[in-house]
Write a protein that holds these residues in place. Sequence first.
Motif, PDB file in Angstrom:
ATOM      1  N   TYR A  92       0.811  -1.209   0.000  1.00 27.51           N
ATOM      2  CA  TYR A  92       0.000   0.000   0.000  1.00 27.51           C
ATOM      3  C   TYR A  92       0.849   1.266   0.000  1.00 27.51           C
ATOM      4  O   TYR A  92       0.379   2.312  -0.425  1.00 27.51           O
ATOM      5  CB  TYR A  92      -0.943   0.001   1.207  1.00 27.51           C
ATOM      6  N   CYS A  93       2.065   1.192   0.461  1.00 27.25           N
ATOM      7  CA  CYS A  93       2.920   2.383   0.523  1.00 27.25           C
ATOM      8  C   CYS A  93       3.534   2.722  -0.828  1.00 27.25           C
ATOM      9  O   CYS A  93       3.639   3.896  -1.187  1.00 27.25           O
ATOM     10  CB  CYS A  93       4.025   2.193   1.557  1.00 27.25           C
ATOM     11  N   ILE A 117      11.223  -2.751  -1.982  1.00 24.27           N
ATOM     12  CA  ILE A 117      10.388  -2.425  -0.821  1.00 24.27           C
ATOM     13  C   ILE A 117      11.237  -2.425   0.447  1.00 24.27           C
ATOM     14  O   ILE A 117      11.132  -1.515   1.277  1.00 24.27           O
ATOM     15  CB  ILE A 117       9.200  -3.394  -0.702  1.00 24.27           C
ATOM     16  N   ARG A 118      12.094  -3.431   0.596  1.00 25.25           N
ATOM     17  CA  ARG A 118      12.953  -3.511   1.781  1.00 25.25           C
ATOM     18  C   ARG A 118      13.845  -2.268   1.888  1.00 25.25           C
ATOM     19  O   ARG A 118      14.023  -1.711   2.974  1.00 25.25           O
ATOM     20  CB  ARG A 118      13.801  -4.785   1.747  1.00 25.25           C
ATOM     21  N   ALA A 119      14.374  -1.791   0.774  1.00 23.71           N
ATOM     22  CA  ALA A 119      15.218  -0.590   0.787  1.00 23.71           C
ATOM     23  C   ALA A 119      14.405   0.629   1.242  1.00 23.71           C
ATOM     24  O   ALA A 119      14.900   1.450   2.024  1.00 23.71           O
ATOM     25  CB  ALA A 119      15.819  -0.349  -0.596  1.00 23.71           C
ATOM     26  N   HIS A 120      13.160   0.737   0.782  1.00 21.16           N
ATOM     27  CA  HIS A 120      12.301   1.841   1.219  1.00 21.16           C
ATOM     28  C   HIS A 120      12.029   1.752   2.722  1.00 21.16           C
ATOM     29  O   HIS A 120      12.061   2.765   3.427  1.00 21.16           O
ATOM     30  CB  HIS A 120      10.976   1.831   0.466  1.00 21.16           C
ATOM     31  N   ALA A 123      14.994   2.771   4.667  1.00 22.42           N
ATOM     32  CA  ALA A 123      15.219   4.214   4.569  1.00 22.42           C
ATOM     33  C   ALA A 123      14.168   5.005   5.361  1.00 22.42           C
ATOM     34  O   ALA A 123      14.222   6.229   5.375  1.00 22.42           O
ATOM     35  CB  ALA A 123      15.207   4.643   3.103  1.00 22.42           C
ATOM     36  N   GLY A 124      13.228   4.294   5.987  1.00 24.30           N
ATOM     37  CA  GLY A 124      12.224   4.954   6.813  1.00 24.30           C
ATOM     38  C   GLY A 124      11.093   5.605   6.030  1.00 24.30           C
ATOM     39  O   GLY A 124      10.445   6.526   6.512  1.00 24.30           O
ATOM     40  N   ARG A 125      10.835   5.118   4.818  1.00 22.08           N
ATOM     41  CA  ARG A 125       9.821   5.733   3.964  1.00 22.08           C
ATOM     42  C   ARG A 125       8.441   5.088   4.060  1.00 22.08           C
ATOM     43  O   ARG A 125       7.492   5.650   3.538  1.00 22.08           O
ATOM     44  CB  ARG A 125      10.275   5.661   2.508  1.00 22.08           C
TER      45      ARG A 125
END
Length: 156
Positions: A92-93, A117-120, A123-125
């Motif tokens: 959903y993000c 997705i894991r990188a996002h 990164a706290g996104r």
Amino acid sequence: MDESCCLPTPLEQDPARCPVSGTPGRITPLVTLKALLTPSALATLEPDQTYRFCPDPTCEVVYYSPARAYRTADLKVPVYQKDPGDDVPLCYCFGWTRGALLHAWQMEEGHGVVREIRAHVQAGRCGCEVNNPQGSCCLGDVSRVLKTLDREHASS
């Protein structure tokens, strides 16, 4: 919203189980309900209650407490576990729908989606607690879908 949202609670009912399907549900943060309930459903929210998410795909109930249940029609977004459509988000993000993930998998890029997705997330996104109806991270769902596709392809 009709009166069917309110459920009588027999004393023997287990509050950890969906009152309709009997499926055990995980406690969902109140902020998730506040973010995703429609205005009319939100007007009935009892903030002092503990709400759980019903993952049963055959059950219309999404959230429940001992006194109240909210169904798919009470949410602003489709719920991945309850809606088999290709345009329903798994993530959903960052906008990964079931159909987009299938396409990425067919192009042999599905596992790159997990890395993205894991990188996002790292990164706290991500905003899973306000975007995902489960109130938790989607990575488990995305990984399960990819593993299922891998398994189905291997056996065919």
